[in-house]
Design an enzyme around this catalytic site. Structure first.
Site, PDB file in Angstrom:
ATOM      1  N   THR A 232       0.846  -1.184   0.000  1.00 55.64           N
ATOM      2  CA  THR A 232       0.000   0.000   0.000  1.00 55.64           C
ATOM      3  C   THR A 232       0.886   1.240   0.000  1.00 55.64           C
ATOM      4  OG1 THR A 232      -1.812   1.124   1.185  1.00 55.64           O
ATOM      5  CG2 THR A 232      -0.168   0.018   2.535  1.00 55.64           C
ATOM      6  N   CYS A 233       0.298   2.388  -0.355  1.00 55.81           N
ATOM      7  CA  CYS A 233       1.034   3.664  -0.334  1.00 55.81           C
ATOM      8  C   CYS A 233       0.003   4.772  -0.272  1.00 55.81           C
ATOM      9  CB  CYS A 233       1.957   3.779  -1.548  1.00 55.81           C
ATOM     10  SG  CYS A 233       1.103   3.679  -3.133  1.00 55.81           S
ATOM     11  N   GLY A 234       0.194   5.846  -1.036  1.00 50.23           N
ATOM     12  CA  GLY A 234      -0.804   6.912  -1.067  1.00 50.23           C
ATOM     13  C   GLY A 234      -1.942   6.610  -2.020  1.00 50.23           C
TER      14      GLY A 234
END
Length: 274
Positions: A232-234
């Site tokens: 996951t990230c932004g």
């Protein structure tokens, strides 16, 4: 292709392969405000792979989300991509958005795809051929077929379930200050912090001079066991950098939480940690 990345030297040596398609997956702008200064240049013969507007679900209010297999197939064919195409994808920042394009092809069932390690800057450093980006190029329509692999993507419901089961390790590629909730989110209206139980491996730690670290160095940074990995990230872009780094050192099942923090951080009913 057995490796998820190829070198500039490899690409130069294979330019005459008739099945080769080179894709420029650069973003016009990014949340990190990174700029390459190479706006009007591309690798000679490259085709533009527009993650933001063509190869994402533009109806979804979340940015950069997965397009439908049908949409992906239609747009890939417009770029002249075939079932037999050998695809090398790059971006102008070295390694930034190109891993997202790589993952999109993987989830659509295309195996012959790799990221150009170091991207356009590495290509230029080697004095390999570039050209001015052409206006409105048209290609012979390809016969690409999307064969969607649903296990490669996760929803917020599956992430919630994993918080309880801990069946998979959730890896967050954002910067440490955002993960810890001590820095502002670049997108307005989002809470700060991280998904409970996730671990933080900022994507910048896995790169040096726009290229992936050597495998032996990645092994010292990345925790490895046999558990499935969720990234996951932004907004699902830099998560794919971490994913490829793990792909270089191990064969754990890997998937991306496509909504990432842009979805999780705006929903008040979802738990967060700081």
């Amino acid at each position: 292709m057995t490796e998820p990345i190829v070198s500039a030297a490899w690409l130069q040596a294979n330019l005459k392969d008739p099945s080769l398609i080179i894709l420029d997956a650069s973003l016009k702008e990014n949340q990190s405000n990174l700029k390459a200064g190479l706006e009007n240049i591309q690798i000679k013969g490259a085709r533009y792979f527009d993650i933001k507007h063509t190869f994402s679900d533009t109806v979804n209010p979340l940015p950069n989300t997965l397009p439908s297999p049908k949409q992906f197939e239609i747009e890939a064919r417009k770029l002249g991509i075939n079932k037999s195409s050998v695809i090398v994808v790059y971006d102008k920042l070295g390694i930034y958005s190109s891993p997202r394009a790589w993952w999109l092809f993987k989830i659509m069932g295309h195996q012959n795809v790799a990221v150009l390690d170091g991207g356009l800057p590495e290509w230029i450093n080697n004095d390999y051929p570039v050209e001015k980006i052409p206006e409105n190029p048209i290609y012979a329509v390809g016969n690409f077929e999307a064969k969607f692999i649903p296990e490669f993507v996760k929803s917020k419901e599956q992430i919630l379930e994993n918080i309880q089961t801990k069946n998979a390790v959730l890896i967050d590629a954002r910067a440490e200050n955002r993960f810890k909730g001590i820095g502002d989110e670049p997108r307005p209206g989002l809470r700060s912090g991280h998904i409970p139980g996730s671990i933080n491996i900022p994507y910048t730690q896995l790169l040096q001079n726009g290229k992936f670290l050597p495998k032996e160095e990645l092994l010292t940074i990345l925790k490895t066991d046999d558990k499935p990995l969720i990234f996951t990230c932004g907004s699902g872009v830099t998560a794919c950098i971490d994913l490829i780094a793990y792909e270089l050192i191990g064969k754990n099942p890997k998937s991306v939480y496509d909504g990432s923090w842009t979805e999780w951080g705006q929903l008040e009913n979802l738990p967060i940690e700081k």
